[in-house]
Design a protein around this motif. Structure first.
Motif, PDB file in Angstrom:
ATOM      1  N   ASP A   8       0.807  -0.490  -0.127  1.00 31.39           N
ATOM      2  CA  ASP A   8       0.235   0.042   0.077  1.00 31.39           C
ATOM      3  C   ASP A   8       0.867   1.459  -0.143  1.00 31.39           C
ATOM      4  O   ASP A   8       0.511   2.483  -0.365  1.00 31.39           O
ATOM      5  N   ILE A   9       2.170   1.548   1.165  1.00 28.90           N
ATOM      6  CA  ILE A   9       2.485   1.757   0.905  1.00 28.90           C
ATOM      7  C   ILE A   9       4.209   1.823   0.173  1.00 28.90           C
ATOM      8  O   ILE A   9       4.765   0.834   0.254  1.00 28.90           O
ATOM      9  N   ARG A  10       4.667   3.099  -0.894  1.00 23.83           N
ATOM     10  CA  ARG A  10       5.879   2.702  -1.287  1.00 23.83           C
ATOM     11  C   ARG A  10       6.081   1.143  -2.532  1.00 23.83           C
ATOM     12  O   ARG A  10       6.732   0.189  -1.887  1.00 23.83           O
ATOM     13  N   PRO A  11       4.822   0.508  -2.964  1.00 21.15           N
ATOM     14  CA  PRO A  11       5.167  -0.167  -3.831  1.00 21.15           C
ATOM     15  C   PRO A  11       6.303  -0.763  -5.014  1.00 21.15           C
ATOM     16  O   PRO A  11       6.413  -0.063  -4.526  1.00 21.15           O
ATOM     17  N   GLN A  12       6.669  -1.705  -5.521  1.00 19.01           N
ATOM     18  CA  GLN A  12       7.683  -2.710  -5.721  1.00 19.01           C
ATOM     19  C   GLN A  12       8.230  -2.466  -6.365  1.00 19.01           C
ATOM     20  O   GLN A  12       8.970  -2.758  -7.024  1.00 19.01           O
ATOM     21  N   TYR A  13       6.307  -1.853  -7.312  1.00 14.70           N
ATOM     22  CA  TYR A  13       6.840  -1.745  -9.041  1.00 14.70           C
ATOM     23  C   TYR A  13       5.987  -0.543  -9.807  1.00 14.70           C
ATOM     24  O   TYR A  13       5.538   0.285  -8.604  1.00 14.70           O
ATOM     25  N   CYS A  14       6.808   0.162 -10.478  1.00 16.12           N
ATOM     26  CA  CYS A  14       5.929   1.393 -10.908  1.00 16.12           C
ATOM     27  C   CYS A  14       5.359   0.781 -11.428  1.00 16.12           C
ATOM     28  O   CYS A  14       4.660  -0.182 -12.857  1.00 16.12           O
ATOM     29  N   ALA A  47       2.090   2.963 -12.389  1.00 14.20           N
ATOM     30  CA  ALA A  47       1.171   3.745 -12.735  1.00 14.20           C
ATOM     31  C   ALA A  47      -0.162   3.320 -14.187  1.00 14.20           C
ATOM     32  O   ALA A  47      -0.857   3.926 -14.089  1.00 14.20           O
ATOM     33  N   CYS A  48       0.247   3.354 -14.919  1.00 15.08           N
ATOM     34  CA  CYS A  48      -0.629   3.197 -16.115  1.00 15.08           C
ATOM     35  C   CYS A  48      -2.097   1.682 -15.745  1.00 15.08           C
ATOM     36  O   CYS A  48      -3.037   2.119 -16.093  1.00 15.08           O
ATOM     37  N   PHE A  49      -1.433   1.063 -14.609  1.00 12.61           N
ATOM     38  CA  PHE A  49      -3.184   0.168 -13.859  1.00 12.61           C
ATOM     39  C   PHE A  49      -3.281   1.061 -12.953  1.00 12.61           C
ATOM     40  O   PHE A  49      -5.065   1.072 -12.612  1.00 12.61           O
ATOM     41  N   THR A  50      -2.601   2.227 -11.715  1.00 12.41           N
ATOM     42  CA  THR A  50      -3.064   2.105 -10.856  1.00 12.41           C
ATOM     43  C   THR A  50      -3.256   4.034 -10.267  1.00 12.41           C
ATOM     44  O   THR A  50      -4.047   4.369  -9.937  1.00 12.41           O
ATOM     45  N   GLY A  51      -2.171   5.070 -11.553  1.00 12.53           N
ATOM     46  CA  GLY A  51      -2.416   6.021 -11.603  1.00 12.53           C
ATOM     47  C   GLY A  51      -1.665   7.159  -9.857  1.00 12.53           C
ATOM     48  O   GLY A  51      -1.469   7.650 -10.654  1.00 12.53           O
ATOM     49  N   ASP A  52      -0.616   5.704  -9.750  1.00 13.89           N
ATOM     50  CA  ASP A  52       0.464   6.002  -8.610  1.00 13.89           C
ATOM     51  C   ASP A  52       1.416   6.123  -9.495  1.00 13.89           C
ATOM     52  O   ASP A  52       2.208   5.122  -9.680  1.00 13.89           O
ATOM     53  N   TYR A  53       1.724   8.081  -9.745  1.00 19.30           N
ATOM     54  CA  TYR A  53       3.063   7.750 -10.262  1.00 19.30           C
ATOM     55  C   TYR A  53       4.174   8.177  -9.050  1.00 19.30           C
ATOM     56  O   TYR A  53       4.122   8.942  -8.128  1.00 19.30           O
ATOM     57  N   PRO A  54       5.406   7.555  -9.625  1.00 20.91           N
ATOM     58  CA  PRO A  54       6.107   7.613  -8.350  1.00 20.91           C
ATOM     59  C   PRO A  54       7.643   9.233  -8.316  1.00 20.91           C
ATOM     60  O   PRO A  54       7.848   9.232  -7.362  1.00 20.91           O
TER      61      PRO A  54
END
Length: 486
Positions: A448-454, A456-463
Motif C-alpha cells: 500500500d505504501i511505496r509499492p515494489q514496482y511502477c 502507474a498505467c494501472f493504478t495512477g500512482d506515479y512514483p
C-alpha cells in the motif's frame, strides 16, 4: 497511402533500447548485433556512435537496424574500441532524423554522446529555462536537455557536471554516455527503466536487456542498480558511484508483462517464466469452461501456456500470425483496409469452428485489436469467445518512456469491465487483479505504501512528480478561466 498496421496501433509502444561496448574489438559491429536483439523496443530509427581514441563517428538512420547497419562500409566508418547504440520509438519529440540517437555534441571537455531509454518528465520546463539562458537546441528530444545541463554546469570535472545535470531532471532514464574519458552507464534513482552489465572478454557491455548479451556471446554480470553510475575508463577500470544516496526501486512492471523479450532475465527472474505464472494466476482468478486456450500472438503466448496448464484446458494455436508483413501496408479504401487486418493475423478455422475458446492477450489499450480478434473468431465459427487479459485494466497514461495514448483514448478509462466486454463483443472479459500480478512476480501482494514496482498505467500512482504534465493542466485551466471571464 501508407498507414500504420491497425494491430500495431493498438499496442503500448516499446520505449527504446540502448547498447554500449567499452574496450571491445570492432565495437560498432558488436553494438549492431546487440541492437538487432533489442529491435522489439523500437522500430522507428537506429543509431551508433563510436570513439577511436581521437575522434567520434556517428551513423544514424530511420528504420530498422537491418538494412542500415548490416553493411561492411557502415561498420568500417564507425571505428574504435568503444561504441554505443540506440533503437528508437519516439515518446518525446517528432519523428525525424535530428531526434535519432545517440545524440552528440562537442563540449568544452570534448565530445559527448548519449543514448537514452526513458522519458524526462520535466524536460519542457528545463528546456524553457535553458533557452532563456541562451542554449540553442538542435532537436525536439527530451534527451538533449541532459547535454545542455552538462554543458552549462559550473562544476569542474565532467563526472560532477553529469551528476549535476541528473539531479536537475525528473522521470525515467537509463543512459549510456561516451566521452573521451570513458563510458558511463546509469539508471534513474527509482530504476524505472532497465539496464544491465555484461562482459565479453576484456570488453564491458551495457544493454537494456540480457537477451542482447546472448546474441553477442557476452556473459551477464549484474543489473545496474537504481541511482547508480558505472564508469568504465579507457584503461579498463570500473568504478561505481551512487550520488543519490539510498533509493527505493520502482522498476516498470510492464517490462514483465509485455515489453521485454521472453528470453530475457529481469532481476534474476526469467521473463518467460513470470509470464507463465501470470497466466496461471489469471486462470485461478478468472476460470471459464472452454474447449481451447488460444493466445493472441505473439505476446500472449507465455501467459496462455500458463493459463492452460493451470486450468487443464488444452492450449492450441487458433490464430496464425504472418511474420512477413511490415509495419505498414497499402490501404486504398475501407474494404481493402478491413481485409488488410488479416495480413497479420488469421483464424485457424478448422480448429475453432464450433468450439468455446479463451483468448489470452497481454493488455487492452484502445480495444480495437481485441474487437477485431473477437470478430475474427466469430467469423471462423467459434461457439463462444471469452477473453482473459494478463494485466490489470490500463486506465492511465505513462510518462516514463512508453508511448501510451492520451488517457481519454484508453478503453479502460472510458468503460468498466462490463462496458469493455460489450465493446469488443466477447461472451466474457476478465483481467488479472493488481495483487494477482504482484503475486505472479513473487510478491505477497502490492504494498500500500511505496509499492515494489511502477504500475502507474494501472493504478495512477506515479512514483515521481510530473512537472510538465502539471504545467499543461494549469495552463489549460487558466485558458478555460480566461474564456469564461471574456
Amino acid at each position: 497511402m501508407f498507414t500504420t498496421n491497425p494491430f500495431d496501433d493498438d499496442k503500448l509502444r516499446e520505449e527504446c533500447g540502448i547498447f554500449g561496448v567499452s574496450r571491445g574489438e570492432t565495437a560498432s559491429a558488436i553494438v549492431a548485433l546487440g541492437l538487432h536483439a533489442l529491435q522489439h523496443r523500437g522500430q522507428e530509427a537506429a543509431g551508433i556512435t563510436s570513439w577511436d581514441g581521437h575522434d567520434f563517428h556517428t551513423h544514424r538512420a530511420m528504420g530498422h537496424v537491418a538494412g542500415n547497419f548490416d553493411r561492411d562500409e557502415v561498420i568500417r566508418a564507425l571505428p574504435g574500441e568503444s561504441a554505443c547504440g540506440h533503437v528508437r520509438y519516439s515518446t518525446t519529440g517528432e519523428t525525424s532524423l535530428r531526434n535519432v540517437q545517440p545524440l552528440y555534441a562537442e563540449l568544452n571537455s570534448g565530445g559527448f554522446a548519449v543514448a537514452h531509454n526513458g522519458n524526462i518528465s520535466n524536460a519542457m520546463k528545463v528546456r524553457r529555462e535553458l533557452i532563456r539562458r541562451g542554449s540553442i537546441f538542435q532537436s525536439t528530444s527530451d534527451t538533449e536537455v541532459i547535454i545542455h545541463l552538462v554543458a552549462t554546469s559550473s562544476y569542474r570535472t565532467l563526472l560532477d557536471k553529469f551528476i549535476d545535470a541528473l539531479k536537475q531532471i525528473e522521470g525515467a532514464y537509463s543512459l549510456i554516455v561516451m566521452t573521451p574519458e570513458g563510458m558511463i552507464a546509469c539508471r534513474d534513482p527509482l530504476g524505472i527503466r532497465p539496464l544491465v552489465m555484461g562482459k565479453l572478454g576484456d570488453a564491458t557491455i551495457f544493454a537494456s536487456e540480457t537477451v542482447a548479451f546472448d546474441v553477442v556471446g557476452a556473459d551477464y554480470v549484474r543489473s545496474i542498480d537504481p541511482g547508480e553510475l558505472v564508469i568504465v575508463t579507457n584503461d579498463g577500470q570500473i568504478r561505481s558511484h551512487r550520488p543519490f544516496g539510498e533509493t527505493h526501486a520502482r522498476p516498470c512492471i510492464f517490462e514483465h508483462v509485455y515489453f521485454s523479450r521472453p528470453d530475457s532475465i529481469i532481476d534474476n527472474s526469467s521473463v518467460y517464466s513470470v509470464r507463465k505464472a501470470i497466466g496461471a494466476q489469471l486462470a485461478i482468478e478468472n476460470p471459464v469452461e472452454a474447449d481451447y486456450v488460444i493466445p493472441v500472438p505473439d505476446s500472449g503466448v507465455p501467459a496462455a501456456i500458463g493459463y492452460a496448464q493451470e486450468s487443464g484446458i488444452p492450449f492450441e494455436l487458433g490464430i496464425i500470425r504472418s511474420h512477413y508483413i511490415g509495419r505498414t501496408f497499402i490501404q486504398p479504401g475501407d474494404k481493402v483496409r478491413h481485409l488488410g487486418v488479416k495480413l497479420k493475423h488469421n483464424a485457424n478455422r478448422a480448429l475453432i469452428e464450433g468450439k468455446r475458446i479463451v483468448l489470452i492477450d497481454d493488455s487492452i489499450v484502445r480495444g480495437t485489436t481485441s474487437l477485431k480478434i473477437v470478430q475474427m473468431m466469430r467469423e471462423a465459427g467459434a461457439a463462444e469467445v471469452h477473453m482473459r487479459i494478463a494485466s490489470p485494466p490500463t486506465k492511465h497514461s505513462c510518462f516514463y518512456g512508453v508511448d501510451t495514448p492520451e488517457r481519454t483514448k484508453l478503453l479502460a478509462h472510458k468503460l468498466d469491465v462490463g462496458g469493455m466486454q460489450d465493446f469488443i463483443h466477447a461472451d466474457s472479459l476478465a483481467f488479472i487483479s493488481i495483487d494477482g500480478l504482484y503475486k505472479a512476480l513473487g510478491e505477497a501482494k502490492r504494498a500500500d505504501i511505496r509499492p515494489q514496482y511502477c504500475d502507474a498505467c494501472f493504478t495512477g500512482d506515479y512514483p515521481t512528480t510530473l512537472t510538465d504534465q502539471d504545467d499543461v493542466v494549469v495552463t489549460n485551466q487558466l485558458e478555460l478561466l480566461a474564456e469564461r471571464v471574456v
